[in-house]
Design an enzyme around this catalytic site. Structure first.
Site, PDB file in Angstrom:
ATOM      1  N   GLY A 182       0.883  -1.205   0.000  1.00  0.00           N
ATOM      2  CA  GLY A 182      -0.007   0.053   0.053  1.00  0.00           C
ATOM      3  C   GLY A 182       0.662   1.220  -0.028  1.00  0.00           C
ATOM      4  O   GLY A 182       2.180   1.028  -0.168  1.00  0.00           O
ATOM      5  N   HIS A 445       4.440  27.191 -20.670  1.00  0.00           N
ATOM      6  CA  HIS A 445       5.360  26.470 -21.313  1.00  0.00           C
ATOM      7  C   HIS A 445       6.601  26.892 -20.976  1.00  0.00           C
ATOM      8  O   HIS A 445       6.891  27.888 -20.818  1.00  0.00           O
ATOM      9  CB  HIS A 445       5.272  26.446 -22.732  1.00  0.00           C
ATOM     10  CG  HIS A 445       6.082  25.611 -23.382  1.00  0.00           C
ATOM     11  ND1 HIS A 445       6.290  24.261 -23.491  1.00  0.00           N
ATOM     12  CD2 HIS A 445       7.300  26.131 -24.062  1.00  0.00           C
ATOM     13  CE1 HIS A 445       7.276  23.950 -24.366  1.00  0.00           C
ATOM     14  NE2 HIS A 445       8.123  24.882 -24.537  1.00  0.00           N
TER      15      HIS A 445
END
Ligand SMILES: Cc1cc2nc3c(=O)[nH]c(=O)nc-3n(C[C@H](O)[C@H](O)[C@H](O)COP(=O)(O)OP(=O)(O)OC[C@H]3O[C@@H](n4cnc5c(N)ncnc54)[C@H](O)[C@@H]3O)c2cc1C
Length: 466
Positions: A182, A445
């Site tokens: 987990g 960007h």
């Protein structure tokens, strides 16, 4: 004068609830049995584990990627006590921050174990066994959770450890056996793998990260294997012999069969957590539990006894700090007569490994099981300029959108900084946004977030960089 509200437990659920209630004009106190505030999360959970994940990630990078970027530092040397001190100082700063916030908001603090003796009455037993009873109009139980144990295996927190012991190991174990694939097992397994342990994970199910989108879980397992972690799925640890200098764990197929022995220096038992209600006097007070021994609550966090509420890990739902915090705010608002609410469809889940894994909303398996028609947009980090230049191209973004309405139903990110990037999906989903909404939103960007935009564009098969 009785308090308006007493919160039992000062974890992210409890302390946030206390502060919000004080902001709303209530006279508030918290009862905390531990020496410091902040609960599991700040003391032995989120914060110390993230400190070690951060430090060990940089250690790993210094050893493996600095050279590729023209940074010559030689092989990094580990000073484990200093790394532990760095972690402890981080914890200290955070728990002191909570103490400051409680004080600033005039929340009284009682140190000791709180027990509900009747609705509106809490007995606090301090470390020196002194007791005092405090009275209140409302009680919020925020006692959190404890480590789940394996029958017949004693956790000594030295060689057989829970997450708490795994955060304070005095030396790097040569071989670390992690029981349970987990979030906690994989995060702490990653820490010790980076610091030099050979890490072997045994998992009962036939997959890692139960509940997580399977496509993501499978890709993530491959990445962890490339990093050197080994897995044995569909297997169970039935006993650990700690009589000799190395541990000998008996491992059997989950379905039963011949046992094999796996040797390890340390075994981390990470099979989950259980609600913590010990000593609270719930039965006598008439507070009902559900079938999994969690405090049963209705949609307004009210228990079976009027004036007693419960939030966080001790009730149903994902055991996450931010879920507990949001419930803390909501219940304080409800008690104050406002309309507190938590949207359980939009709770992010993050694994802070490298790369990170972050998800929100439905997995493909859940949508299929519910018979919901959906479209998928997927975009790999190998095609993202920033990931490429950073040499961090493992993983992808996957967006699941309703086939009819285009509403975003689930977002799954396996990649660098996924934990921060999932916030964009949370906002979009909270506003009922569509994949087109994300696709038409301008993303800076060069950033990793462009992969989220491209995945949204891929839902309509119009991504540009693929
Ligand atoms: C190793 C590890 C890493 C984790 N990492 C993350 C993560 O990165 N992100 C995330 O979202 N979640 C993480 N979690 C889970 C997170 O810690 C829990 O979901 C969160 O702490 C739950 O908050 P809570 O307020 O419900 O309870 P807790 O934080 O458990 O706080 C409960 C408090 O109640 C006190 N208490 C209990 N009984 C009594 C009593 N009778 N009287 C007085 N005080 C009492 C306890 O001492 C404790 O301080 C992690 C957990 C672990 C173990």
């Amino acid at each position: 004068m009785p308090y308006d509200l007493i919160v039992i437990g000062s974890g992210p659920g409890g302390y946030v609830c206390a502060i919000r209630a004080a902001q709303l004009g209530m006279k508030v106190a918290v009862v905390e049995k531990d020496k410091t505030f902040g609960g599991t999360c700040l003391n032995v959970g989120c914060i110390p584990s993230k400190a070690l994940l951060h430090a060990s990630e940089l250690f790993d990078e210094a050893g493996h990627t600095f050279g590729k970027m023209g940074i010559k530092v030689g092989a990094p040397a580990l000073d484990l006590p200093a790394m532990m001190k760095f972690k402890d100082e981080g914890v200290d700063g955070n728990v002191k921050g909570v103490a400051y916030l409680l004080k600033k908001n005039k929340v009284d603090a009682f140190q000791g174990v709180g027990r509900i003796t009747a609705p509106g009455k809490i007995e606090v037993e301090s470390a020196n066994s002194k007791t005092e009873t405090i009275e209140t109009k409302n009680i919020v139980i925020a006692t959190g959770s404890d480590v789940a144990r394996l029958r017949g295996i004693d956790i000594d927190e030295k060689r057989i450890v829970s997450s708490t012991g795994a955060l304070v190991l005095p030396k790097v174990p040569a071989k670390l056996l992690v029981v349970g694939a987990g979030v906690i097992g994989l995060e702490l397994g990653s820490v010790w793998r980076r610091l030099g342990s050979q890490v072997h994970v045994v998992e009962f199910l036939d997959r890692i990260l139960p509940g997580m989108d399977l496509d993501v879980a499978k890709s993530f397992q491959r990445i962890l294997q490339k990093q050197g972690i080994t897995f044995r799925l569909s297997s169970k640890v039935t006993a650990i012999d700690s009589s000799g200098p190395t541990l000998k764990a008996s491992v059997e197929p989950a379905a039963g069969g011949a046992a094999e022995t796996i040797e390890a220096d340390v075994a981390l038992i990470a099979i989950g957590r259980v609600p913590y209600t010990e000593g609270l006097g719930l039965e006598a007070a008439g507070v009902k539990l559900d079938d999994r021994k969690r405090v049963a609550v209705d949609a307004h966090f009210a228990t079976s006894v009027p004036g007693i509420y419960a939030i966080g890990d001790v009730i149903a739902g994902p055991m996450l700090a931010h879920k507990a915090e949001d419930e803390g705010v909501a219940v304080a608002e409800i008690i104050a007569g406002h309309a507190g609410h938590v949207n359980y469809d939009v709770i992010p889940n993050v694994i802070y490994t490298f790369p990170e894994v972050a998800s929100i909303g439905k997995s493909e398996e859940e949508l299929k099981a519910a018979g919901v028609a959906y479209n998928t947009g997927k975009f790999p980090f190998t095609a993202n300029g920033r990931a490429k230049v950073n040499l961090q191209t493992d993983g992808f973004v996957k967006i699941l959108a309703d086939a009819k309405t285009d509403r975003v139903l689930g977002v799954h990110i396996l990649g660098p900084d996924a934990g921060n990037m999932i916030a964009e999906a949370a906002v979009a989903m909270e506003f009922g946004g569509s994949s087109e909404d994300i696709a038409r939103t301008c993303h800076a960007h060069p950033t990793l977030t462009e992969a989220v935009k491209e995945a949204a564009m891929a839902v309509e098969k119009r991504s540009i960089h693929m």
